[in-house]
Motif scaffolding. Structure first.
Motif, mmCIF file in Angstrom:
data_model
loop_
_atom_site.group_PDB
_atom_site.id
_atom_site.type_symbol
_atom_site.label_atom_id
_atom_site.label_comp_id
_atom_site.label_asym_id
_atom_site.label_seq_id
_atom_site.Cartn_x
_atom_site.Cartn_y
_atom_site.Cartn_z
ATOM 1 N N GLU A 63 0.838 -1.207 0.000
ATOM 2 C CA GLU A 63 0.000 0.000 0.000
ATOM 3 C C GLU A 63 0.866 1.247 0.000
ATOM 4 O O GLU A 63 0.600 2.205 -0.729
ATOM 5 C CB GLU A 63 -0.875 0.039 1.254
ATOM 6 C CG GLU A 63 -2.154 -0.738 1.137
ATOM 7 C CD GLU A 63 -2.892 -0.757 2.464
ATOM 8 O OE1 GLU A 63 -2.903 0.273 3.173
ATOM 9 O OE2 GLU A 63 -3.426 -1.835 2.806
ATOM 10 N N TYR A 64 1.912 1.247 0.852
ATOM 11 C CA TYR A 64 2.767 2.431 0.935
ATOM 12 C C TYR A 64 3.559 2.644 -0.347
ATOM 13 O O TYR A 64 3.783 3.777 -0.755
ATOM 14 C CB TYR A 64 3.690 2.351 2.161
ATOM 15 C CG TYR A 64 2.994 2.843 3.409
ATOM 16 C CD1 TYR A 64 2.793 4.204 3.609
ATOM 17 C CD2 TYR A 64 2.512 1.945 4.352
ATOM 18 C CE1 TYR A 64 2.128 4.659 4.735
ATOM 19 C CE2 TYR A 64 1.846 2.388 5.482
ATOM 20 C CZ TYR A 64 1.659 3.745 5.674
ATOM 21 O OH TYR A 64 0.992 4.200 6.773
ATOM 22 N N VAL A 65 3.984 1.541 -0.974
ATOM 23 C CA VAL A 65 4.714 1.684 -2.237
ATOM 24 C C VAL A 65 3.788 2.283 -3.291
ATOM 25 O O VAL A 65 4.152 3.202 -4.028
ATOM 26 C CB VAL A 65 5.268 0.326 -2.699
ATOM 27 C CG1 VAL A 65 5.852 0.444 -4.099
ATOM 28 C CG2 VAL A 65 6.344 -0.167 -1.742
ATOM 29 N N GLN A 66 2.542 1.776 -3.314
ATOM 30 C CA GLN A 66 1.567 2.284 -4.274
ATOM 31 C C GLN A 66 1.306 3.771 -4.032
ATOM 32 O O GLN A 66 1.253 4.571 -4.971
ATOM 33 C CB GLN A 66 0.268 1.470 -4.134
ATOM 34 C CG GLN A 66 -0.630 1.534 -5.345
ATOM 35 C CD GLN A 66 0.033 0.926 -6.595
ATOM 36 O OE1 GLN A 66 0.458 -0.217 -6.564
ATOM 37 N NE2 GLN A 66 0.150 1.714 -7.664
ATOM 38 N N ALA A 67 1.182 4.121 -2.747
ATOM 39 C CA ALA A 67 0.928 5.522 -2.392
ATOM 40 C C ALA A 67 2.112 6.396 -2.822
ATOM 41 O O ALA A 67 1.918 7.513 -3.309
ATOM 42 C CB ALA A 67 0.701 5.651 -0.890
ATOM 43 N N ALA A 68 3.320 5.866 -2.667
ATOM 44 C CA ALA A 68 4.504 6.623 -3.068
ATOM 45 C C ALA A 68 4.475 6.873 -4.571
ATOM 46 O O ALA A 68 4.764 7.974 -5.046
ATOM 47 C CB ALA A 68 5.767 5.874 -2.669
ATOM 48 N N LYS A 69 4.081 5.833 -5.299
ATOM 49 C CA LYS A 69 4.005 5.982 -6.756
ATOM 50 C C LYS A 69 2.953 7.034 -7.130
ATOM 51 O O LYS A 69 3.194 7.894 -7.980
ATOM 52 C CB LYS A 69 3.640 4.636 -7.381
ATOM 53 C CG LYS A 69 3.511 4.701 -8.907
ATOM 54 C CD LYS A 69 2.854 3.424 -9.406
ATOM 55 C CE LYS A 69 2.104 3.665 -10.693
ATOM 56 N NZ LYS A 69 2.893 3.565 -11.901
ATOM 57 N N ASN A 70 1.806 6.957 -6.449
ATOM 58 C CA ASN A 70 0.753 7.922 -6.743
ATOM 59 C C ASN A 70 1.204 9.352 -6.460
ATOM 60 O O ASN A 70 0.743 10.296 -7.080
ATOM 61 C CB ASN A 70 -0.502 7.603 -5.926
ATOM 62 C CG ASN A 70 -1.089 6.262 -6.336
ATOM 63 O OD1 ASN A 70 -0.781 5.737 -7.417
ATOM 64 N ND2 ASN A 70 -1.920 5.688 -5.483
ATOM 65 N N ALA A 71 2.121 9.470 -5.487
ATOM 66 C CA ALA A 71 2.637 10.802 -5.167
ATOM 67 C C ALA A 71 3.782 11.193 -6.101
ATOM 68 O O ALA A 71 4.466 12.183 -5.856
ATOM 69 C CB ALA A 71 3.093 10.842 -3.710
ATOM 70 N N GLY A 72 4.024 10.376 -7.139
ATOM 71 C CA GLY A 72 5.033 10.743 -8.120
ATOM 72 C C GLY A 72 6.440 10.303 -7.786
ATOM 73 O O GLY A 72 7.396 10.731 -8.426
ATOM 74 N N LYS A 73 6.590 9.445 -6.777
ATOM 75 C CA LYS A 73 7.928 8.985 -6.413
ATOM 76 C C LYS A 73 8.357 7.845 -7.331
ATOM 77 O O LYS A 73 7.522 7.156 -7.907
ATOM 78 C CB LYS A 73 7.946 8.471 -4.967
ATOM 79 C CG LYS A 73 7.172 9.291 -4.002
ATOM 80 C CD LYS A 73 7.945 10.510 -3.597
ATOM 81 C CE LYS A 73 7.198 11.228 -2.481
ATOM 82 N NZ LYS A 73 7.758 12.553 -2.255
ATOM 83 N N THR A 74 9.647 7.627 -7.383
ATOM 84 C CA THR A 74 10.206 6.537 -8.173
ATOM 85 C C THR A 74 10.661 5.442 -7.217
ATOM 86 O O THR A 74 11.145 5.736 -6.136
ATOM 87 C CB THR A 74 11.398 7.055 -8.987
ATOM 88 O OG1 THR A 74 10.996 8.268 -9.624
ATOM 89 C CG2 THR A 74 11.856 6.048 -10.005
ATOM 90 N N VAL A 75 10.470 4.190 -7.626
ATOM 91 C CA VAL A 75 10.807 3.079 -6.742
ATOM 92 C C VAL A 75 11.612 2.024 -7.492
ATOM 93 O O VAL A 75 11.226 1.597 -8.583
ATOM 94 C CB VAL A 75 9.538 2.405 -6.159
ATOM 95 C CG1 VAL A 75 9.916 1.251 -5.239
ATOM 96 C CG2 VAL A 75 8.666 3.419 -5.430
ATOM 97 N N LEU A 76 12.730 1.631 -6.902
ATOM 98 C CA LEU A 76 13.486 0.480 -7.404
ATOM 99 C C LEU A 76 13.272 -0.644 -6.402
ATOM 100 O O LEU A 76 13.663 -0.537 -5.243
ATOM 101 C CB LEU A 76 14.976 0.820 -7.524
ATOM 102 C CG LEU A 76 15.917 -0.327 -7.904
ATOM 103 C CD1 LEU A 76 15.538 -0.933 -9.241
ATOM 104 C CD2 LEU A 76 17.367 0.143 -7.951
ATOM 105 N N LEU A 77 12.612 -1.706 -6.851
ATOM 106 C CA LEU A 77 12.247 -2.782 -5.929
ATOM 107 C C LEU A 77 12.909 -4.078 -6.370
ATOM 108 O O LEU A 77 12.547 -4.665 -7.386
ATOM 109 C CB LEU A 77 10.719 -2.939 -5.905
ATOM 110 C CG LEU A 77 10.147 -4.130 -5.157
ATOM 111 C CD1 LEU A 77 10.466 -4.047 -3.674
ATOM 112 C CD2 LEU A 77 8.638 -4.211 -5.345
ATOM 113 N N SER A 78 13.914 -4.492 -5.593
ATOM 114 C CA SER A 78 14.509 -5.789 -5.859
ATOM 115 C C SER A 78 13.795 -6.786 -4.973
ATOM 116 O O SER A 78 13.590 -6.525 -3.794
ATOM 117 C CB SER A 78 16.005 -5.729 -5.524
ATOM 118 O OG SER A 78 16.421 -6.915 -4.933
#
Lengths: 302, 533
Positions: free
Chosen positions: A170-185
């Motif tokens: 949920e938090y990763v999704q929220a971060a994406k919605n806020a325009g953040k970039t995520v590298l998830l290994s």
């Protein structure tokens, strides 16, 4: 705009070639899944991106800055959660969270309390007493509470229970919605499949496959389950058909995407009673590369 | 109830012995070895009663009494000397042994969930506790008898059978007492660290109560188990009543531990770990704060040790003159210098020992950085906007500060004690200067440690070789007739021997420059290399 850009990255540890020309790029606002077996070079790539390891060759930039030379500037705008979180045994979880947030320079009390509650973490306990999952929660709370532009997660959920994994997603999704970039290994392919816009598969220090899931599926096989009135002759001899399993009149096999049309035409001549098709899961994609690797190490060719 | 609660205790005793078949013998051999080594060494060093009387004179002061307890100064035989110098310290070690062994088999096993496995078997609820108590009782009885008879077997004139046995039994009964203390705290405290900490706190408290009592009012000392130990006056008055008290109290503690164990749930405790801070202080939110915080306990323990070391050296200053006369070995080690008293000439040697010892904690502080890296905790810091330079500099500041405090405290301790025992003492500046002059050498050692961290992280252990080398060449250099250039290979070989020699600034400047170069090279290396984790 590329937030993270890695070009022809090489890393040698003595004689061991850990990275052998890694290329990847993360665009602003996307979640990039980085998958591969243990020892493939995921953590090495991430550590070079963090400026903890120095690349032997090639280029790694974040926010357009050099990952090695401008590490401090870059780190002001990113948060990192390692897979194996090691904490100071005589500090409490709360102290470590504040330390990590404080070093990064942000301070969001409200978010911190909310995260502690969502992740069900008691911050008054010494880190010595925390389980692996709780240590990961400490790092996750510190990362999400500091509100950076880029998140780098290295197998962040390996010790979390399914409920907490859900909270993480949920938090990763929220971060994406806020325009953040995520590298998830990650090792948890269902998680990557659910969250990631694009995926890169790394093997033996090289990115062997990358793109969006649908692009990658296009290049691969579809699972088919067919039941016909009459038996289908010589199905295994058709081009692009793999792993045929027979159970009476029911056939279970995989078809290369480009042969799908021809195969369906051929099969339909025999009177279809039942037809089920499933897109390949990320696990199938991953396993295909992995099987391929085993075959080649055994000296076979496919 | 008690019987069934201790079902199968026999097999648990065997099991406990099996688990400790190396540990217990090692403790016993170590303690007994030192117990019989000391009287032999004393006999060698002070062969005549005259020499022993001089020593007695030297040690007859409040500082020494506070440290080792009262002794039979009037009749200072080898036996009385052994009791005076060693009985209390050995008793503390025996107490420590008992505490560690008891907690290991009780609360630690409970915390790790091992005893849960046992309790699911047909084993009584109190069986593990009582098996542990039994094993420790046997261990302490063996310790008492073997050390007692071994002391007697040395065949020294003043060490008769009764005194020897009393000496051994005093040690054994101290062990029993602290077995009981630890067994009780193993019930009371939730964690093994807590139980160990509380038990050791009782041990230290016993030591300090006795110290206060011994220098002011001996009745106070009787409230301390360690005070009772010194009251046995083995080899002089041979009092047995303190042993009876110790054994009696031990039995009460054993019963109390059983009672507490019987009324609590498995895994439960009467004291709960108190909740820690939920927020970090502002100070902790920087690398320097973090490093200081994680090393705080070690820093404080070392600081106290250095102060005590200074005080103990200082406390023998009063009668050094008469003590040195005729001791060829010591005379040879000192710098023969006209116009200075023997006491003054002794100071540089003391300062050297303290200087090298005071180098150990700052090097440990410096090497903490490599330890953190091996434990994969540096990456969390470096992933934040903290540069490697800042990280290394923070650790260097901590180490340099650490070293400054250590050498200062040893000098201050020495001056304080010397002031108390000498009629015509030194000025504070003389003593403090003589200790602080070693600081540049310590900086070189810290710099060398930093250099290894930056340039050769696999070989950070080599710094200890250099420390040992420095000690051997400089402390024993005069004795071994080593050529001077070998001494000069260590930074400690360049330090002027204050107050006997004149202060020289050239070597000081040189040492500081060397330290600076090592530090700069270390920084360059650290900024270039891979961090392992």
């Amino acid at each position: 705009m590329s937030i993270v850009e890695v070009k022809n990255l090489h890393k040698k540890f003595g004689n061991f070639q850990a990275l052998d020309g890694v290329n990847l790029a993360l665009n602003q606002g996307e979640i990039y899944g980085f998958i591969g077996p243990n020892g493939a070079g995921k953590s090495t790539t991430i550590r070079i991106l963090l400026g903890i390891l120095k690349a032997s060759e090639g280029k790694a930039t974040i926010f357009g800055k050099d990952a090695w030379h401008d590490a401090v500037e870059i780190h002001k705008r990113l948060a990192y959660v390692p897979g194996d979180v090691n904490l100071w045994p005589n500090l409490t979880g709360g102290e470590v969270i504040d330390l990590l947030i404080g070093l990064r320079g942000g301070n969001n009390k409200h978010k911190r309390e909310e995260l502690l509650e969502r992740f069900a973490l008691d911050p008054s306990k010494k880190c010595r007493t925390y389980s692996k999952g709780n240590r990961q929660k400490v790092a996750l709370v510190a990362a999400f509470a500091s509100d950076p532009e880029l998140f780098i997660f290295d197998e962040p959920t390996s010790g979390l229970d399914p409920l907490m994994e859900q909270v993480f997603q949920e938090y990763v999704q929220a971060a994406k919605n806020a325009g953040k970039t995520v590298l998830l290994s990650s090792h948890i392919l269902s998680e990557v499949e659910k969250l990631c816009d694009r995926v890169g598969i790394i093997r033996q220090g090289k990115i062997i496959e990358s793109g969006t899931l649908s692009e990658m599926r296009h290049l691969t096989r579809t699972n088919l389950l067919v039941e016909t009135k009459e038996p289908i002759p010589a199905i295994d001899e058709w081009k692009g058909i793999h792993n045929v399993q027979k159970d009476g009149q029911t056939l279970d096999f995989q078809v290369d995407s480009e042969e799908l049309d021809a195969v369906i035409r051929y099969v339909s001549q025999y009177g279809i009673v039942k037809l089920e098709s499933a897109p390949p899961t990320l696990e199938d994609l991953f396993m295909r590369h992995y099987e391929h690797k085993q075959e080649t190490t055994e000296g076979g060719n496919s | 109830m008690f019987r069934s609660a201790s079902d199968n205790i026999g097999s648990l005793i065997t099991f406990t012995l099996r688990k400790d078949r190396v540990r217990i013998p090692l403790w016993l051999i170590g303690i007994i070895f030192f117990t019989i080594l000391i009287p032999l060494a004393l006999d060698d060093m002070f062969p005549t009663q005259d020499e022993r009387d001089v020593m007695a004179e030297t040690l007859a002061n409040p500082a020494v009494t506070a440290m080792v307890g009262p002794g039979d100064i009037e009749n200072y035989t080898i036996g009385a000397m052994t009791t005076h110098n060693m009985l209390l310290f050995t008793a503390v070690v025996v107490g420590l042994m008992s505490i560690l062994l008891v907690i290991r088999h009780t609360r630690t096993e409970e915390e790790d969930g091992l005893s849960e496995l046992l309790l699911a078997l047909p084993v009584g609820r109190l069986a593990n506790l009582n098996a542990t108590l039994f094993v420790l009782t046997v261990t302490n009885i063996v310790l008492a008898l073997v050390s007692g008879f071994s002391l007697y077997a040395l065949g020294l004139e003043s060490m008769d059978l009764e005194g020897s046995l009393l000496y051994g039994v005093a040690l054994g009964s101290t062990g029993l007492f602290f077995t009981g203390v630890a067994a009780v705290f193993a019930q009371v405290s939730e964690s093994s660290r807590g139980a160990t900490g509380l038990s050791i706190a009782v041990l230290l408290l016993a030591y300090f109560i006795r110290a206060i009592g011994d220098v002011s009012n001996e009745t106070i000392s009787l409230f301390s188990p360690l005070g009772l130990v010194t009251q046995t006056k083995a080899y002089s008055a041979n009092e047995w009543w303190p042993v009876l008290f110790l054994v009696g109290f031990s039995a009460l503690l054993f019963l109390l531990a059983n009672y507490l164990n019987a009324i609590r749930d498995w895994g439960a405790a009467f004291l709960h770990a108190r909740a820690g801070r939920t927020h970090a202080t502002r100070f902790l939110q920087s690398p320097i704060g973090l490093f200081f915080r994680t090393q705080r306990t070690a820093f404080i323990s070392w600081a106290i040790s250095m102060l005590v070391l200074g005080i103990s050296y200082g406390s023998v200053m009063g009668d050094l003159e008469s003590f040195f006369q005729g001791n060829e070995l010591l005379e040879q080690m000192l710098i023969a210098e006209e116009g200075y008293s023997l006491t003054e000439q002794f100071i540089p040697a003391l300062m050297l020992v303290m200087g090298i010892l005071a180098t150990v904690p700052p090097i440990m502080a410096m090497n903490k950085l490599i330890g953190e890296e091996k434990k994969n905790r540096i990456e969390s810091i470096l992933a934040a906007p903290v540069s490697r330079g800042k990280l290394l500099a923070s650790n260097l500041i901590i180490a340099a500060f650490n070293g400054f405090v250590m050498i200062s405290l040893s000098g201050i301790g020495l001056w304080l004690a010397a002031e108390a025992v000498m009629e015509d003492s030194f000025s504070f500046g003389t003593i403090y200067g003589a200790s602080l002059v070693f600081y540049p050498a310590m900086l070189v050692m810290i710099g060398a440690a930093l250099f290894l961290i930056g340039v050769a992280p696999r070989f950070t252990g080599l710094i200890w070789v250099y420390v040992v080398f420095s000690f051997i060449t400089n402390y024993l250099g005069g004795l071994l007739d080593l050529p001077e250039w070998i001494e000069k290979l260590s930074p400690f070989g360049h330090i002027p021997a204050l107050p006997v020699e004149k202060m020289e600034w050239t070597p000081i400047v040189l040492l500081i420059s060397v330290a600076a170069i090592l530090i700069i090279l270390g920084f360059i290396g650290y900024r270039k290399r891979d961090i392992e984790g």
